[in-house]
Enzyme design. Structure first.
Site, mmCIF file in Angstrom:
data_model
loop_
_atom_site.group_PDB
_atom_site.id
_atom_site.type_symbol
_atom_site.label_atom_id
_atom_site.label_comp_id
_atom_site.label_asym_id
_atom_site.label_seq_id
_atom_site.Cartn_x
_atom_site.Cartn_y
_atom_site.Cartn_z
ATOM 1 N N GLY A 217 0.802 -1.229 0.000
ATOM 2 C CA GLY A 217 0.000 0.000 0.000
ATOM 3 C C GLY A 217 0.833 1.277 0.000
ATOM 4 O O GLY A 217 1.864 1.390 -0.674
ATOM 5 N N ASN A 287 4.039 5.333 9.079
ATOM 6 C CA ASN A 287 2.940 5.088 8.138
ATOM 7 C C ASN A 287 2.007 3.970 8.587
ATOM 8 O O ASN A 287 0.820 3.999 8.272
ATOM 9 C CB ASN A 287 3.525 4.763 6.759
ATOM 10 C CG ASN A 287 2.508 4.080 5.854
ATOM 11 O OD1 ASN A 287 1.622 4.731 5.307
ATOM 12 N ND2 ASN A 287 2.585 2.757 5.742
ATOM 13 N N GLY A 289 -0.676 1.733 9.938
ATOM 14 C CA GLY A 289 -1.956 2.128 10.521
ATOM 15 C C GLY A 289 -2.984 1.047 10.269
ATOM 16 O O GLY A 289 -2.863 0.269 9.325
ATOM 17 N N ASN A 298 -21.555 0.570 19.237
ATOM 18 C CA ASN A 298 -21.219 -0.870 19.191
ATOM 19 C C ASN A 298 -19.725 -1.121 19.401
ATOM 20 O O ASN A 298 -19.245 -2.241 19.193
ATOM 21 C CB ASN A 298 -21.602 -1.450 17.817
ATOM 22 C CG ASN A 298 -23.063 -1.249 17.511
ATOM 23 O OD1 ASN A 298 -23.884 -1.256 18.418
ATOM 24 N ND2 ASN A 298 -23.387 -1.049 16.245
ATOM 25 N N TYR A 352 -10.569 5.434 14.938
ATOM 26 C CA TYR A 352 -9.567 5.794 13.920
ATOM 27 C C TYR A 352 -9.358 7.315 13.889
ATOM 28 O O TYR A 352 -8.220 7.804 13.868
ATOM 29 C CB TYR A 352 -10.070 5.287 12.568
ATOM 30 C CG TYR A 352 -9.144 5.503 11.398
ATOM 31 C CD1 TYR A 352 -7.996 4.719 11.245
ATOM 32 C CD2 TYR A 352 -9.429 6.454 10.425
ATOM 33 C CE1 TYR A 352 -7.154 4.901 10.152
ATOM 34 C CE2 TYR A 352 -8.610 6.636 9.329
ATOM 35 C CZ TYR A 352 -7.476 5.860 9.194
ATOM 36 O OH TYR A 352 -6.651 6.037 8.108
ATOM 37 N N LYS A 356 -6.029 9.487 14.552
ATOM 38 C CA LYS A 356 -5.435 10.348 13.523
ATOM 39 C C LYS A 356 -5.459 11.818 13.942
ATOM 40 O O LYS A 356 -4.544 12.586 13.600
ATOM 41 C CB LYS A 356 -6.155 10.143 12.186
ATOM 42 C CG LYS A 356 -5.992 8.724 11.614
ATOM 43 C CD LYS A 356 -4.538 8.402 11.329
ATOM 44 C CE LYS A 356 -4.378 7.105 10.550
ATOM 45 N NZ LYS A 356 -2.965 6.785 10.271
ATOM 46 N N THR A 387 -6.419 2.296 -2.850
ATOM 47 C CA THR A 387 -5.602 1.221 -2.270
ATOM 48 C C THR A 387 -6.471 -0.018 -2.086
ATOM 49 O O THR A 387 -7.682 0.017 -2.315
ATOM 50 C CB THR A 387 -5.055 1.608 -0.876
ATOM 51 O OG1 THR A 387 -6.170 1.870 -0.020
ATOM 52 C CG2 THR A 387 -4.152 2.820 -0.920
HETATM 53 P P1 NAI Z 1 -2.516 -1.021 4.453
HETATM 54 O O1 NAI Z 1 -3.416 -1.748 5.388
HETATM 55 O O2 NAI Z 1 -2.527 -1.413 3.013
HETATM 56 O O3 NAI Z 1 -1.004 -1.074 4.975
HETATM 57 C C1 NAI Z 1 -0.668 -0.848 6.321
HETATM 58 C C2 NAI Z 1 0.585 -1.628 6.649
HETATM 59 O O4 NAI Z 1 0.882 -1.403 8.032
HETATM 60 C C3 NAI Z 1 0.410 -3.128 6.455
HETATM 61 O O5 NAI Z 1 1.469 -3.662 5.694
HETATM 62 C C4 NAI Z 1 0.404 -3.664 7.890
HETATM 63 O O6 NAI Z 1 0.945 -4.992 8.011
HETATM 64 C C5 NAI Z 1 1.286 -2.635 8.596
HETATM 65 N N1 NAI Z 1 1.043 -2.667 10.053
HETATM 66 C C6 NAI Z 1 -0.142 -2.708 10.705
HETATM 67 N N2 NAI Z 1 0.053 -2.808 12.024
HETATM 68 C C7 NAI Z 1 1.391 -2.822 12.230
HETATM 69 C C8 NAI Z 1 2.225 -2.939 13.382
HETATM 70 N N3 NAI Z 1 1.688 -3.063 14.603
HETATM 71 N N4 NAI Z 1 3.557 -2.934 13.232
HETATM 72 C C9 NAI Z 1 4.116 -2.817 11.988
HETATM 73 N N5 NAI Z 1 3.398 -2.719 10.860
HETATM 74 C C10 NAI Z 1 2.041 -2.724 10.975
HETATM 75 O O7 NAI Z 1 -2.895 0.533 4.625
HETATM 76 P P2 NAI Z 1 -2.706 1.776 3.620
HETATM 77 O O8 NAI Z 1 -3.996 2.035 2.924
HETATM 78 O O9 NAI Z 1 -1.476 1.623 2.815
HETATM 79 O O10 NAI Z 1 -2.516 2.957 4.696
HETATM 80 C C11 NAI Z 1 -1.247 3.400 5.148
HETATM 81 C C12 NAI Z 1 -1.464 4.562 6.103
HETATM 82 O O11 NAI Z 1 -2.240 5.580 5.446
HETATM 83 C C13 NAI Z 1 -2.251 4.196 7.357
HETATM 84 O O12 NAI Z 1 -1.731 4.919 8.456
HETATM 85 C C14 NAI Z 1 -3.652 4.653 7.026
HETATM 86 O O13 NAI Z 1 -4.386 4.922 8.183
HETATM 87 C C15 NAI Z 1 -3.372 5.903 6.219
HETATM 88 N N6 NAI Z 1 -4.461 6.336 5.348
HETATM 89 C C16 NAI Z 1 -4.873 5.592 4.282
HETATM 90 C C17 NAI Z 1 -5.888 6.088 3.441
HETATM 91 C C18 NAI Z 1 -6.363 5.333 2.223
HETATM 92 O O14 NAI Z 1 -7.216 5.859 1.500
HETATM 93 N N7 NAI Z 1 -5.876 4.143 1.952
HETATM 94 C C19 NAI Z 1 -6.530 7.378 3.691
HETATM 95 C C20 NAI Z 1 -6.013 8.066 4.844
HETATM 96 C C21 NAI Z 1 -5.005 7.559 5.608
#
Ligand code: NAI
Length: 446
Positions: A217, A287, A289, A298, A352, A356, A387
């Site tokens: 991602g 990054n 999350g 709930n 969440y 954030k 994503t």
């Molecule tokens: P994703 O779920 O595809 O990737 C997140 C990665 O973080 C995964 O590889 C996961 O294994 C890793 N992770 C989770 N918990 C962990 C831990 N305890 N220790 C180490 N690694 C850990 O998510 P995505 O979509 O790539 O999001 C990345 C960031 O962007 C996050 O912080 C998310 O909240 C934020 N975000 C994403 C948006 C979107 O539209 N996709 C919008 C706004 C924010």
């Protein structure tokens, strides 16, 4: 790749139908590719005063085609509206309406950038009104621009000038294709700190960067972008994501660290890995999350605590270790990933959004602590990004969500990564404690 709707309405019958029905007509955005010119076409620098003259001279020194007066019907790559001397609301009229006459000549993918002074620092009510007025002006103008053009603003705090490294760095970012999905936003330059890179194509040369959640991602996109910009990258993710993590590490010629960031010793583990494998640590990108959505009525304890634990508590603990470490003292940079949910709120995401929102508060309060070492910390708040996570949203909801911004499309992981790479660079050294939204100017919420 653009989404199917964007492809359909970009040519032939699809374009005619969309036009007749008044449907959104998103265009392919001008995104950065190495070697590409900063901007296509001349840049008009509008505004009176020494600050505007100095800025125009600085842009000329970059070999850009700069105009101080518009040439009728000449296509413009960008309009820079320098409003730093506005002392009363009436002072905006002349430069703004002069620039308005050139708006029709702005090329597709063009840029409008305002440069103004901080309203928060004005004690005179008329000056505060003029400065705050720029905020409303720019955000409205960004909603009027078409064809992938964007409008963003740079705000100068008392310690900053139109030619401070942070101002020129932010200007470069806003003019370039790196900011394609950043629209209607402001960055405040707080000081003269920072340094422009010797090679603008490789601004992170010699830096060692750690990125959490980098197995896939947005995190994987950040790793690729930091590597492209010259950094040595450490990719971090949970052990269960080890195979994907190793693949990303290989791709970026970096190293992988399997680590759950919620571990008590996570910060020290990151520092130890960086120092042992690469001899230093300059940049940390928080990054990783997770989401565990439920209406608050709930909500259970596990959903609440896991989201707070990964998204903000882990970042706070890692930062404590970084701030205490002698290995993170040379212009250190931290960039955290927040979310527009933390600004505008989102149904089903109280946990969440609390996490954030927490990231944004943390960044503001940590900035002075890092300033002691010439460091900076900022957050990037993505809006709708294409994503795996957003691909799971039901079709109709997804289609509405991705159109609800001024650019009428979702952003890409690379768009978030570009903003992070900029804030991780020394050019952004004078920018700290800020939140930059990468959301195409979401029409809902703040
Ligand atoms: P994703 O779920 O595809 O990737 C997140 C990665 O973080 C995964 O590889 C996961 O294994 C890793 N992770 C989770 N918990 C962990 C831990 N305890 N220790 C180490 N690694 C850990 O998510 P995505 O979509 O790539 O999001 C990345 C960031 O962007 C996050 O912080 C998310 O909240 C934020 N975000 C994403 C948006 C979107 O539209 N996709 C919008 C706004 C924010």
């Amino acid at each position: 790749m653009t989404d199917k709707y964007t492809q359909f309405v970009s040519r032939g019958l699809g374009r005619d139908i969309a036009k007749k029905l008044g449907l959104p007509q998103p265009v392919e955005l001008r995104r950065y590719r190495p070697g590409q010119p900063l901007i296509e076409g001349p840049i008009l620098v509008q505004g009176a005063g020494a600050g505007a003259d100095e800025l125009a001279a600085a842009l000329l020194a970059w070999d850009l085609d700069v105009r101080r007066h518009a040439v009728p019907r000449e296509k413009l790559g960008a309009i820079i509206l320098v409003l730093d001397v506005a002392a009363r609301p009436e002072d905006l009229e002349r430069p703004v309406l002069t620039a308005a006459a050139s708006l029709r000549d702005l090329a597709s993918g063009g840029r409008v950038v305002t440069i103004s002074r901080s309203a928060a620092e004005a004690t005179d009510p008329a000056a505060a009104a003029a400065r705050q007025g720029v905020d409303g002006l720019l955000r409205s103008l960004a909603k009027e621009l078409r064809a992938g053009a964007t409008g963003n603003g740079i705000v100068l705090a008392d310690g900053a000038r139109t030619t401070s490294p942070g101002t020129l760095g932010a200007l470069r970012f806003f003019l370039s294709g790196r900011s394609a999905f950043v629209d209607g936003q402001f960055l405040t330059v707080t000081s003269d700190a920072g340094e422009l890179p010797a090679d603008p194509e490789k601004p992170l040369t010699g830096k060692v960067a750690a990125v959490t959640g980098a197995a896939r991602g947005i995190g994987a996109a950040i790793a690729r972008t930091l590597h492209r910009d010259g950094a040595t990258v450490i990719v971090i993710d949970i052990p269960a994501a080890g195979d994907h993590l190793a693949a990303v590490a290989n791709e970026v010629h970096g190293t992988a660290l399997q680590l759950d960031i919620t571990r008590e010793d996570a910060g020290q583990r990151i520092i130890d890995h960086a120092v042992q494998r690469h001899g230093r640590l300059d940049i940390v990108v928080h990054n990783a999350g997770i989401t565990r959505d439920k209406l608050l009525a709930n909500m259970d304890q596990s959903r609440w605590s896991s989201v707070i634990g990964v998204n903000i508590a882990a970042q706070l603990r890692i930062n404590e270790a970084l701030l205490a470490s002698e290995h993170f003292r040379t212009s250190p940079r931290i960039v955290s990933v927040a979310s527009t949910s933390g600004i505008a709120g989102n149904r089903g995401q109280t946990n969440y959004a609390a996490s954030k929102g927490g990231v944004m508060g943390m960044v503001r309060a940590t900035a002075p602590l890092l300033a002691e070492h010439g460091g900076s910390i900022n957050a990037v708040a993505p809006g709708f990004i294409e994503t795996e996570m957003t691909a799971k949203i039901p079709f109709a909801t997804r289609e509405v969500a991705r159109r609800l911004n001024s650019l009428q499309q979702g952003g890409r992981p690379g768009d978030v990564a570009e903003a992070i790479a900029f804030l991780a660079s020394d050019a952004a050294g004078g920018i700290s404690g800020e939140v930059l939204r990468v959301c195409g100017q979401n029409l809902v919420g703040a």
